[in-house]
Design a protein around this motif. Sequence first.
Motif, PDB file in Angstrom:
ATOM      1  N   GLU A  67       3.455 -26.473   2.985  1.00 22.67           N
ATOM      2  CA  GLU A  67       3.474 -25.100   2.219  1.00 22.67           C
ATOM      3  C   GLU A  67       4.738 -24.960   1.367  1.00 22.67           C
ATOM      4  O   GLU A  67       4.333 -24.295   0.318  1.00 22.67           O
ATOM      5  CB  GLU A  67       3.273 -24.200   3.301  1.00 22.67           C
ATOM      6  CG  GLU A  67       2.972 -22.853   2.863  1.00 22.67           C
ATOM      7  CD  GLU A  67       2.260 -21.731   3.606  1.00 22.67           C
ATOM      8  OE1 GLU A  67       1.921 -20.665   3.222  1.00 22.67           O
ATOM      9  OE2 GLU A  67       2.294 -21.904   4.905  1.00 22.67           O
ATOM     10  N   GLU A  68       6.053 -25.168   2.047  1.00 19.06           N
ATOM     11  CA  GLU A  68       7.162 -24.845   0.873  1.00 19.06           C
ATOM     12  C   GLU A  68       6.854 -25.822  -0.291  1.00 19.06           C
ATOM     13  O   GLU A  68       7.081 -25.416  -1.440  1.00 19.06           O
ATOM     14  CB  GLU A  68       8.316 -25.227   1.645  1.00 19.06           C
ATOM     15  CG  GLU A  68       8.908 -24.265   2.575  1.00 19.06           C
ATOM     16  CD  GLU A  68      10.298 -24.627   3.374  1.00 19.06           C
ATOM     17  OE1 GLU A  68      11.019 -25.357   2.274  1.00 19.06           O
ATOM     18  OE2 GLU A  68      10.563 -23.844   4.113  1.00 19.06           O
ATOM     19  N   ASN A  94       4.439 -24.300  -2.761  1.00 20.61           N
ATOM     20  CA  ASN A  94       5.061 -23.095  -3.709  1.00 20.61           C
ATOM     21  C   ASN A  94       5.943 -23.701  -4.653  1.00 20.61           C
ATOM     22  O   ASN A  94       6.377 -22.842  -5.519  1.00 20.61           O
ATOM     23  CB  ASN A  94       5.917 -22.298  -2.759  1.00 20.61           C
ATOM     24  CG  ASN A  94       5.102 -21.323  -1.818  1.00 20.61           C
ATOM     25  OD1 ASN A  94       4.666 -20.140  -2.416  1.00 20.61           O
ATOM     26  ND2 ASN A  94       4.788 -21.420  -0.744  1.00 20.61           N
ATOM     27  N   PHE A 113      13.311 -21.702  -5.800  1.00 19.94           N
ATOM     28  CA  PHE A 113      12.654 -21.457  -4.384  1.00 19.94           C
ATOM     29  C   PHE A 113      13.668 -21.814  -3.452  1.00 19.94           C
ATOM     30  O   PHE A 113      14.395 -22.814  -3.624  1.00 19.94           O
ATOM     31  CB  PHE A 113      11.454 -22.396  -4.248  1.00 19.94           C
ATOM     32  CG  PHE A 113      10.850 -22.229  -2.848  1.00 19.94           C
ATOM     33  CD1 PHE A 113       9.936 -21.225  -2.538  1.00 19.94           C
ATOM     34  CD2 PHE A 113      11.178 -23.262  -1.755  1.00 19.94           C
ATOM     35  CE1 PHE A 113       9.354 -21.132  -1.229  1.00 19.94           C
ATOM     36  CE2 PHE A 113      10.571 -23.152  -0.654  1.00 19.94           C
ATOM     37  CZ  PHE A 113       9.681 -22.198  -0.305  1.00 19.94           C
ATOM     38  N   PHE A 117      -3.916 -22.211  -2.533  1.00 16.59           N
ATOM     39  CA  PHE A 117      -3.108 -22.839  -3.798  1.00 16.59           C
ATOM     40  C   PHE A 117      -4.187 -24.059  -4.435  1.00 16.59           C
ATOM     41  O   PHE A 117      -4.062 -24.651  -5.370  1.00 16.59           O
ATOM     42  CB  PHE A 117      -1.972 -23.922  -3.082  1.00 16.59           C
ATOM     43  CG  PHE A 117      -0.730 -23.425  -2.497  1.00 16.59           C
ATOM     44  CD1 PHE A 117       0.136 -22.743  -3.565  1.00 16.59           C
ATOM     45  CD2 PHE A 117      -0.773 -23.014  -1.192  1.00 16.59           C
ATOM     46  CE1 PHE A 117       1.040 -22.084  -3.082  1.00 16.59           C
ATOM     47  CE2 PHE A 117       0.325 -22.373  -0.780  1.00 16.59           C
ATOM     48  CZ  PHE A 117       1.038 -21.749  -1.697  1.00 16.59           C
TER      49      PHE A 117
END
Length: 312
Positions: A140-141, A144, A157, A196
């Motif tokens: 998930e990171e 992003n 980020f 996403f």
Amino acid sequence: MTIRLGYQIPNFTYPDKPVEQIFDTVVAQAREAEASGFDTVLVMDHFYQLPGIGTPDQPMLEAYTTLGALATATSTIQLSTLVTGNTYRNPPMLAKTVTTLDMVSHGRAVLGIGAGWFEREHNDFGYEFGTFTDRFERLEEALNIISPMLSGENPTFAGKWYKVESAMNNPRYRKRIPIMLGGSGEKKTFRMAAEFADHMNIICDRADVPKKVAALRQRCEEAGRDPATLPTSYLAMAVIVESEEESKRMLDSVPPDRLNRVFIGTAEQVAEQLKHDVIDAGITGLTLNLVRTGHIPGAVAQAGEALKPLVA
């Protein structure tokens, strides 16, 4: 972007072919797929051959080197992994790699990505495997970071696993490179796909397809996304034989638990099974591999001819 009919190449062990001709055989399959109505060629992102297909020491080509070379050997077919193991690459480096593939292929790259699962590869190659939760947090990171980079943004980020500062990604061939998630996790993977992804490839037993389709739709609705905007495909392993007698012999030789994901029969029988178990259950596309026969000239074309009507 969508994958209506994909051809996956998971096997690089070819009888009667010396090792120096492995890639030539891969090229021949990709070109045959392109000429036969397939819209995407996909390779696995692994370092060892997988259990159930062969032994770890059998040939396995690195995915993005292979796709970059296939970009120069084909002209229209999309190119992707099924799927990239997120744990194997730094996220901005992966974004740069896929963007370069899109450049050299003139806009045919698709980023297929998943959390990673093959523990032995991680241990042998020195990549941190971590827990199930760790890998999905990392995915998930990574999304992003990667998603904005594939759209021309320069993300900053800072997370538990990754950190970037105004990460640039130039040159780019297209305004956005599509993202495909692969897997079957109803809570984590499907939620991230709803947020996403441009495409979701579902990998599961054929009996579970309706349940997975329903769960994905629910995750989309929870995210405020119309499920119709997230095309799907299903990964099917096919063994295509020439006669019903051969089909019966093959079915008798396969352990019952393997039949949940393997489609065996003549080309017409395999197409009928896929229509009933997959397409009619709500999946919009197919990705097929022919582990035993894909390297044989004509095998990919035969499969394409039988399956094209299902996704037309």
